[in-house]
Design an enzyme around this catalytic site. Structure first.
Site, PDB file in Angstrom:
ATOM      1  CG  MET A  39      -1.885   1.224   1.397  1.00  0.00           C
ATOM      2  SD  MET A  39      -2.784   1.174   2.828  1.00  0.00           S
ATOM      3  CE  MET A  39      -1.277   1.187   4.298  1.00  0.00           C
ATOM      4  CB  SER A 113       2.426  -4.912   2.967  1.00  0.00           C
ATOM      5  OG  SER A 113       1.275  -4.342   3.853  1.00  0.00           O
ATOM      6  CD  GLN A 114      -2.504  -2.934  -0.553  1.00  0.00           C
ATOM      7  OE1 GLN A 114      -3.213  -2.620   0.243  1.00  0.00           O
ATOM      8  NE2 GLN A 114      -2.507  -2.190  -1.720  1.00  0.00           N
ATOM      9  CG  ASP A 231       3.419  -5.439  11.253  1.00  0.00           C
ATOM     10  OD1 ASP A 231       3.045  -4.247  11.202  1.00  0.00           O
ATOM     11  OD2 ASP A 231       3.560  -6.163  10.309  1.00  0.00           O
ATOM     12  CG  HIS A 287       4.391  -3.566   7.917  1.00  0.00           C
ATOM     13  ND1 HIS A 287       3.909  -4.983   8.004  1.00  0.00           N
ATOM     14  CD2 HIS A 287       3.862  -3.031   6.531  1.00  0.00           C
ATOM     15  CE1 HIS A 287       3.148  -5.339   6.668  1.00  0.00           C
ATOM     16  NE2 HIS A 287       3.025  -4.081   6.115  1.00  0.00           N
TER      17      HIS A 287
END
Length: 304
Positions: A39, A113-114, A231, A287
């Site tokens: 993102m 991530s996403q 995270d 993260h």
């Protein structure tokens, strides 16, 4: 004399053929790699995906690396990570991969991530060209239930924020135009999540079991999931290993192996774990924070 030369020629030809068959992978070169960013990022940011691409190319000389750009420009790529329907993104990526001759014999994939759950959707929906290994670095495979850097289970204000987000998360207009809503998973209202989520509930077999999804995911050689133990961006961090909040509350989390998704084996993950195809890696960091040394030691072996 002629017969002698002929015999030598046949012997050399046979030897060359056997060597080619024995060392086929070396003849083909390194397995290509496809990367999908997270993102707010872009395909070619020199401080993120660009640096990762360079690390991989340094460790595996000659490798073909495709860092996906969703759109016609870097600003559009970043914007689409927030506002372009995920199903449309996955559909476009599937077409791009199918038309790329460098990937026709298969490729490894790495999602950040996403991008981790988006590439899993590619594996489940688009088995050609074949994805060999899927590496999810901080992916949210059971979705999220919290605002970045605002953990609802430890902050009353953050809990109020996520409850407010619930009010519109599953409306069709929000689902169609806000990427993060498409993997928003409300454990307090599982039925609403199942019925309203147009992306995550589908690829996680929440409404019904699509046997094609299950079969395609099991074609992977390895499914590697990386969790960041400290995270603060992803709530809960357990989702990076396919865990999530226990249904009906938002404090206690359960492991993948204790979830109905696993016990009912709706995605084939139970069978994959028995076959040694699931790999769970952890990083003592926030993260997407990892060192080059960690990456070279833990990730590069899955890219050969």
């Amino acid at each position: 004399m002629c017969l002698c030369r002929m015999a030598v020629w046949w012997l050399l030809s046979l030897t060359a053929l056997l060597l080619t068959l024995h060392d086929g992978k070396a003849e083909e070169g390194p397995v290509p790699l496809v990367i999908w960013h997270g993102m707010g990022d872009s395909c070619c940011n020199p401080l993120s995906m660009g640096a990762v691409k360079k690390m991989v190319e340094t460790q595996i000389p000659g490798i073909y690396v495709l860092s996906l750009k969703i759109g016609n420009s870097l600003p559009e790529d970043m914007e689409n990570s927030f506002f372009l329907n995920v199903n449309k993104q996955v559909e476009g990526v599937c077409k791009e991969l199918a038309q790329n001759p460098a990937l026709k014999n298969g490729y490894n994939s790495m999602g950040f991530s996403q991008g981790g759950q988006f590439l899993r959707a590619v594996a489940q929906r688009c088995p050609s060209p074949p994805m060999r290994n899927l590496i999810s670095i901080g992916g949210q495979h059971q979705g999220v239930y919290g605002f970045p850097q605002c953990r609802g289970e430890i902050s009353h204000i953050c809990d109020l924020i996520r409850k407010f987000l619930n009010l519109g998360a599953y409306t069709r207009n929000i689902q169609d135009h806000l990427v993060q809503a498409e993997y928003w998973h409300d454990p307090m209202n599982e039925e609403e999540y199942r019925n309203g989520s147009i992306f995550l509930a589908d690829i996680n077999q929440e409404r019904h079991v699509n046997e094609i999804y299950k079969k395609n995911l099991q074609l992977l050689e390895k499914f590697v999931m990386v969790k960041f133990f400290n995270d603060t961006m992803v709530d809960p961090p357990d989702t990076e290993w396919f865990g999530f909040y226990k249904p009906g509350q938002s404090k206690e989390t359960i492991r993948l192996q204790d979830s109905s998704l696993y016990t009912e084996d709706r995605l084939g993950l139970k069978e994959m774990e028995k076959a040694g195809k699931l790999v769970f890696l952890g990083v003592e960091g926030n993260h997407l924070q990892f060192s080059q040394e960690w990456f070279n030691k833990n990730i590069i072996p899955f890219l050969h």
